[in-house]
Design an enzyme around this catalytic site. Structure first.
Site, PDB file in Angstrom:
ATOM      1  N   ASN A  24       0.932  -1.112  -0.084  1.00 25.37           N
ATOM      2  CA  ASN A  24       0.092  -0.076  -0.015  1.00 25.37           C
ATOM      3  C   ASN A  24       0.628   1.310  -0.030  1.00 25.37           C
ATOM      4  O   ASN A  24       2.057   1.269   0.480  1.00 25.37           O
ATOM      5  CB  ASN A  24      -0.824  -0.086   1.143  1.00 25.37           C
ATOM      6  CG  ASN A  24      -0.450   0.788   2.542  1.00 25.37           C
ATOM      7  OD1 ASN A  24      -0.458   1.870   2.635  1.00 25.37           O
ATOM      8  ND2 ASN A  24       0.244   0.022   3.408  1.00 25.37           N
ATOM      9  N   PHE A  28      -1.488   8.345   4.329  1.00 26.44           N
ATOM     10  CA  PHE A  28      -2.139   8.855   5.233  1.00 26.44           C
ATOM     11  C   PHE A  28      -3.635   9.583   4.817  1.00 26.44           C
ATOM     12  O   PHE A  28      -3.710  10.933   5.136  1.00 26.44           O
ATOM     13  CB  PHE A  28      -1.427   9.780   6.236  1.00 26.44           C
ATOM     14  CG  PHE A  28      -0.433   9.139   7.013  1.00 26.44           C
ATOM     15  CD1 PHE A  28      -0.409   7.889   7.301  1.00 26.44           C
ATOM     16  CD2 PHE A  28       0.778  10.053   7.548  1.00 26.44           C
ATOM     17  CE1 PHE A  28       0.965   7.412   7.999  1.00 26.44           C
ATOM     18  CE2 PHE A  28       1.626   9.549   8.382  1.00 26.44           C
ATOM     19  CZ  PHE A  28       1.584   8.137   8.704  1.00 26.44           C
ATOM     20  N   SER A  52       5.774   5.032   8.390  1.00 21.46           N
ATOM     21  CA  SER A  52       5.208   4.926   7.199  1.00 21.46           C
ATOM     22  C   SER A  52       6.011   5.110   6.022  1.00 21.46           C
ATOM     23  O   SER A  52       6.707   6.401   6.143  1.00 21.46           O
ATOM     24  CB  SER A  52       3.717   5.964   7.095  1.00 21.46           C
ATOM     25  OG  SER A  52       3.308   5.558   5.582  1.00 21.46           O
ATOM     26  N   ASN A  79       5.270   5.947   3.206  1.00 23.44           N
ATOM     27  CA  ASN A  79       4.373   6.816   2.079  1.00 23.44           C
ATOM     28  C   ASN A  79       4.272   8.109   2.491  1.00 23.44           C
ATOM     29  O   ASN A  79       3.421   9.027   1.770  1.00 23.44           O
ATOM     30  CB  ASN A  79       2.951   6.116   2.030  1.00 23.44           C
ATOM     31  CG  ASN A  79       3.176   4.709   1.611  1.00 23.44           C
ATOM     32  OD1 ASN A  79       3.641   4.164   0.765  1.00 23.44           O
ATOM     33  ND2 ASN A  79       2.198   3.871   2.301  1.00 23.44           N
ATOM     34  N   THR A  80       4.992   8.760   3.419  1.00 28.18           N
ATOM     35  CA  THR A  80       5.011  10.326   3.789  1.00 28.18           C
ATOM     36  C   THR A  80       6.474  10.580   3.649  1.00 28.18           C
ATOM     37  O   THR A  80       7.457  10.205   4.401  1.00 28.18           O
ATOM     38  CB  THR A  80       4.222  10.596   5.040  1.00 28.18           C
ATOM     39  OG1 THR A  80       3.171  10.438   5.075  1.00 28.18           O
ATOM     40  CG2 THR A  80       4.592  12.116   5.349  1.00 28.18           C
ATOM     41  N   LYS A 103       6.011   3.667  16.867  1.00 29.09           N
ATOM     42  CA  LYS A 103       5.811   2.775  15.966  1.00 29.09           C
ATOM     43  C   LYS A 103       6.892   2.814  14.979  1.00 29.09           C
ATOM     44  O   LYS A 103       7.152   3.878  14.449  1.00 29.09           O
ATOM     45  CB  LYS A 103       4.472   2.666  15.132  1.00 29.09           C
ATOM     46  CG  LYS A 103       4.322   1.615  14.444  1.00 29.09           C
ATOM     47  CD  LYS A 103       2.829   1.382  13.795  1.00 29.09           C
ATOM     48  CE  LYS A 103       2.793   0.145  12.964  1.00 29.09           C
ATOM     49  NZ  LYS A 103       1.278   0.159  12.569  1.00 29.09           N
ATOM     50  N   ASN A 163       5.881  -1.412  11.350  1.00 27.67           N
ATOM     51  CA  ASN A 163       5.249  -0.976  10.248  1.00 27.67           C
ATOM     52  C   ASN A 163       5.583  -1.965   9.067  1.00 27.67           C
ATOM     53  O   ASN A 163       5.987  -3.197   8.943  1.00 27.67           O
ATOM     54  CB  ASN A 163       5.324   0.386   9.879  1.00 27.67           C
ATOM     55  CG  ASN A 163       4.348   1.102   9.335  1.00 27.67           C
ATOM     56  OD1 ASN A 163       3.444   0.817   8.596  1.00 27.67           O
ATOM     57  ND2 ASN A 163       4.095   2.346  10.022  1.00 27.67           N
TER      58      ASN A 163
HETATM   59  C1  LIG Z   1      -3.583  -0.679   3.754  1.00 25.37           C
HETATM   60  C2  LIG Z   1      -2.663  -0.521   4.905  1.00 25.37           C
HETATM   61  C3  LIG Z   1      -2.742   0.788   5.503  1.00 25.37           C
HETATM   62  C4  LIG Z   1      -1.960   0.935   6.615  1.00 25.37           C
HETATM   63  N1  LIG Z   1      -2.078   2.108   7.195  1.00 25.37           N
HETATM   64  C5  LIG Z   1      -1.424   2.435   8.355  1.00 25.37           C
HETATM   65  C6  LIG Z   1      -1.548   3.809   9.147  1.00 25.37           C
HETATM   66  O1  LIG Z   1      -2.258   4.642   8.607  1.00 25.37           O
HETATM   67  N2  LIG Z   1      -0.774   3.754  10.297  1.00 25.37           N
HETATM   68  C7  LIG Z   1       0.131   2.766  10.643  1.00 25.37           C
HETATM   69  O2  LIG Z   1       0.716   3.114  11.829  1.00 25.37           O
HETATM   70  N3  LIG Z   1       0.352   1.622   9.995  1.00 25.37           N
HETATM   71  C8  LIG Z   1      -0.476   1.345   9.077  1.00 25.37           C
HETATM   72  N4  LIG Z   1      -0.471   0.264   8.188  1.00 25.37           N
HETATM   73  C9  LIG Z   1       0.292  -0.703   8.717  1.00 25.37           C
HETATM   74  C10 LIG Z   1      -0.007  -1.864   9.720  1.00 25.37           C
HETATM   75  O3  LIG Z   1      -0.654  -1.261  10.834  1.00 25.37           O
HETATM   76  C11 LIG Z   1       0.950  -2.874  10.166  1.00 25.37           C
HETATM   77  O4  LIG Z   1       1.910  -2.225  10.922  1.00 25.37           O
HETATM   78  C12 LIG Z   1       1.642  -3.684   9.004  1.00 25.37           C
HETATM   79  O5  LIG Z   1       0.756  -3.858   8.049  1.00 25.37           O
HETATM   80  C13 LIG Z   1       2.187  -4.969   9.313  1.00 25.37           C
HETATM   81  O6  LIG Z   1       1.420  -5.694   9.862  1.00 25.37           O
HETATM   82  P1  LIG Z   1       0.420  -6.903   9.082  1.00 25.37           P
HETATM   83  O7  LIG Z   1       1.623  -7.796   8.344  1.00 25.37           O
HETATM   84  O8  LIG Z   1      -0.154  -7.572  10.081  1.00 25.37           O
HETATM   85  O9  LIG Z   1      -0.281  -6.007   8.032  1.00 25.37           O
HETATM   86  C14 LIG Z   1      -1.040  -0.012   7.086  1.00 25.37           C
HETATM   87  C15 LIG Z   1      -1.105  -1.342   6.456  1.00 25.37           C
HETATM   88  C16 LIG Z   1      -1.865  -1.445   5.307  1.00 25.37           C
HETATM   89  C17 LIG Z   1      -2.015  -2.904   4.711  1.00 25.37           C
END
Ligand SMILES: Cc1cc2nc3c(=O)[nH]c(=O)nc-3n(C[C@H](O)[C@H](O)[C@H](O)COP(=O)(O)O)c2cc1C
Length: 339
Positions: free
Chosen positions: A110, A114, A174, A176-177, A216, A245
Site C-alpha cells: 500500500n 495517510f 510509514s 508513504n510520507t 511505531k 510497520n
Molecule cells: C492498507 C494498509 C494501510 C496501513 N495504514 C497504516 C497507518 O495509517 N498507520 C500505521 O501506523 N500503520 C499502517 N499500516 C501498517 C499496519 O498497521 C501494520 O503495521 C503492518 O501492515 C504490518 O502488519 P501486517 O503484516 O499484519 O499487516 C497499514 C497497513 C496496510 C496494509
C-alpha cells in the site's frame, strides 16, 4: 464463512472491497448481528502500559483511519483497537490505485499516504462510540508540513486525542510520507521523543490523567538502528514501542507482478524482519518498556512467536484481511498455550 465472503470481495479492487466490508460490518452491527461474525476468542487478560487488556490480540492502525467503524470492529473479539493514522488536517492521500493484493504471498502493498479526515473528524467519531474496550489512537504528520515542523504536528495530535485515548501511538514509520522515516534516527529521533514526552507531561498536568505513549517503528532497520531506538525510548521515558510497520524491501516477493509497486509491503513477507526487530528491542529493553509485535501474523504460530520473542501484545492487519475474525481466536489460543 469468511472464506466464501472473501472470495467474492477479492473480485473487487482492494480499496472498494475494503470500504464495502467495513460498511457491511457497520450494518451487521446495527442489526445486532456482530455476534455471528465475531471471533470466539476466550478471555486472556494481560496488563500492559498500566492498562488491562481482555486479550493480547489487537487491530493494527490503518484499517480504520478515521474511527468511522469503531463500534463494529470493536465487537469482533479484538483485545484492543488502534485507529488512525490521523493527521492534524484532513488530506486525500496518494492517487488511486494505491493498494495491491499479493495473495500468493498473503501480502498487501500500500501507498495510501495517510488519507484521513483529520483530527476534528476523528474526535467526533471517538466521542460517538459505544465501543467500551481499549482504544489506541495513532497520530502522524501532514504531508505538506515541512520536516522541521514535524514536532508541531505530533504535539497537536497528542494534545487533541489525549483525553479520549487509552494509549497514543506516534507513527514515524510509514514509507508513504516523504521524510517521515528519517525521524527514527539520530538527533531527529531524540529531539522528537523529547517533544513527545514534554507534550505528554503538559497534557497530564492539565488533565490529571496519565495516557501512555508508544512509538511505531519500521522493520527496515539494522541491529544498530534497533539498539539506538531502544536506548532513545528508554532515555526519553516513553511507554512502549510498536514493531513493526510495513517494509520497503521486496526481496520476499521478487518477480511478483505487483512487486515493483511503490509503498509498504505487509503480511507474511514482513514476518521475519518484524520478528528480528522485536528480538532486538527486547534484548535491549527487557521488561522495562513493552513491545507490541505486529507484522506478518497469519496464524497462531506467527502470533505466538512474537510473544516468545518478548512482545507483550500483538496486532493484526493483513492476516486479518486474508483470514477474517477466526484469526483473532487462533492467535489468542496460541498465546494461551505459552502460559
Ligand atoms: C492498507 C494498509 C494501510 C496501513 N495504514 C497504516 C497507518 O495509517 N498507520 C500505521 O501506523 N500503520 C499502517 N499500516 C501498517 C499496519 O498497521 C501494520 O503495521 C503492518 O501492515 C504490518 O502488519 P501486517 O503484516 O499484519 O499487516 C497499514 C497497513 C496496510 C496494509
Amino acid at each position: 464463512m469468511y472464506g466464501v465472503i472473501r472470495n467474492l470481495l477479492f473480485r473487487l479492487p482492494p480499496e472498494a472491497a475494503h470500504s464495502i466490508t467495513l460498511r457491511s460490518l457497520d450494518l451487521a452491527h446495527t442489526m445486532r448481528l456482530s455476534g455471528v461474525l465475531a471471533s470466539k476468542a476466550g478471555a486472556l487478560p494481560v496488563k500492559v502500559m498500566g492498562l488491562e487488556f481482555p486479550n493480547p490480540v489487537g487491530l493494527a492502525a490503518g484499517l480504520d483511519k478515521n474511527a468511522d467503524h469503531l463500534n463494529a470492529l470493536g465487537a469482533l473479539g479484538f483485545g484492543f483497537i488502534e485507529v488512525g493514522t490521523v493527521t492534524p488536517r484532513a488530506q486525500p492521500g496518494n492517487p488511486k490505485p494505491r493498494m495491491f493484493r499479493l495473495p500468493e504471498h498473503q501480502a498487501i502493498i500500500n501507498r495510501m499516504g495517510f488519507n484521513n479526515e483529520g483530527l476534528a473528524h476523528m474526535l467526533t467519531q471517538v466521542d460517538r462510540r459505544s465501543y467500551p474496550g481499549i482504544l489506541g489512537i495513532n497520530v502522524g504528520k501532514n504531508k505538506d508540513t515541512p520536516a522541521e515542523e514535524s514536532e508541531q504536528d505530533y504535539r497537536k495530535g497528542i494534545a487533541a486525542v489525549y483525553s479520549r485515548a487509552d494509549y497514543i501511538t506516534v507513527n514515524v514509520s510509514s514509507p508513504n510520507t516523504p521524510g517521515l522515516r528519517d525521524l527514527q534516527f539520530g538527533d531527529s529521533l531524540k529531539s522528537l521523543l523529547h517533544a513527545i514526552k514534554d507534550e505528554q507531561r503538559q497534557c497530564q498536568e492539565a488533565s490529571g490523567r496519565y495516557v501512555p505513549v508508544a512509538v511505531k517503528i519500521a522493520p527496515d532497520m539494522d541491529d544498530e538502528g534497533v539498539r539506538f531506538v531502544a536506548s532513545a525510548l528508554r532515555e526519553a521515558e516513553l511507554d512502549g514501542v510498536i514493531a513493526t510497520n510495513t517494509t520497503i524491501s521486496r526481496e520476499a516477493v521478487a518477480g511478483h507482478p505487483h512487486a515493483n509497486e511503490m509503498g509498504g509491503l505487509s503480511g507474511a513477507p514482513v514476518r521475519e524482519s518484524s520478528l528480528r526487530v522485536i528480538q532486538g528491542l527486547y534484548a535491549e529493553l527487557g521488561d522495562d518498556l513493552p513491545v507490541i509485535g505486529v507484522g506478518g501474523i497469519t496464524d497462531g504460530e506467527s502470533a505466538a512467536e512474537k510473544i516468545r520473542a518478548g512482545a507483550k501484545l500483538v496486532q493484526l492487519y493483513t492476516g486479518f484481511v486474508y483470514r477474517g475474525p477466526e484469526l483473532i481466536a487462533e492467535a489468542v489460543e496460541a498465546i494461551r498455550q505459552l502460559r
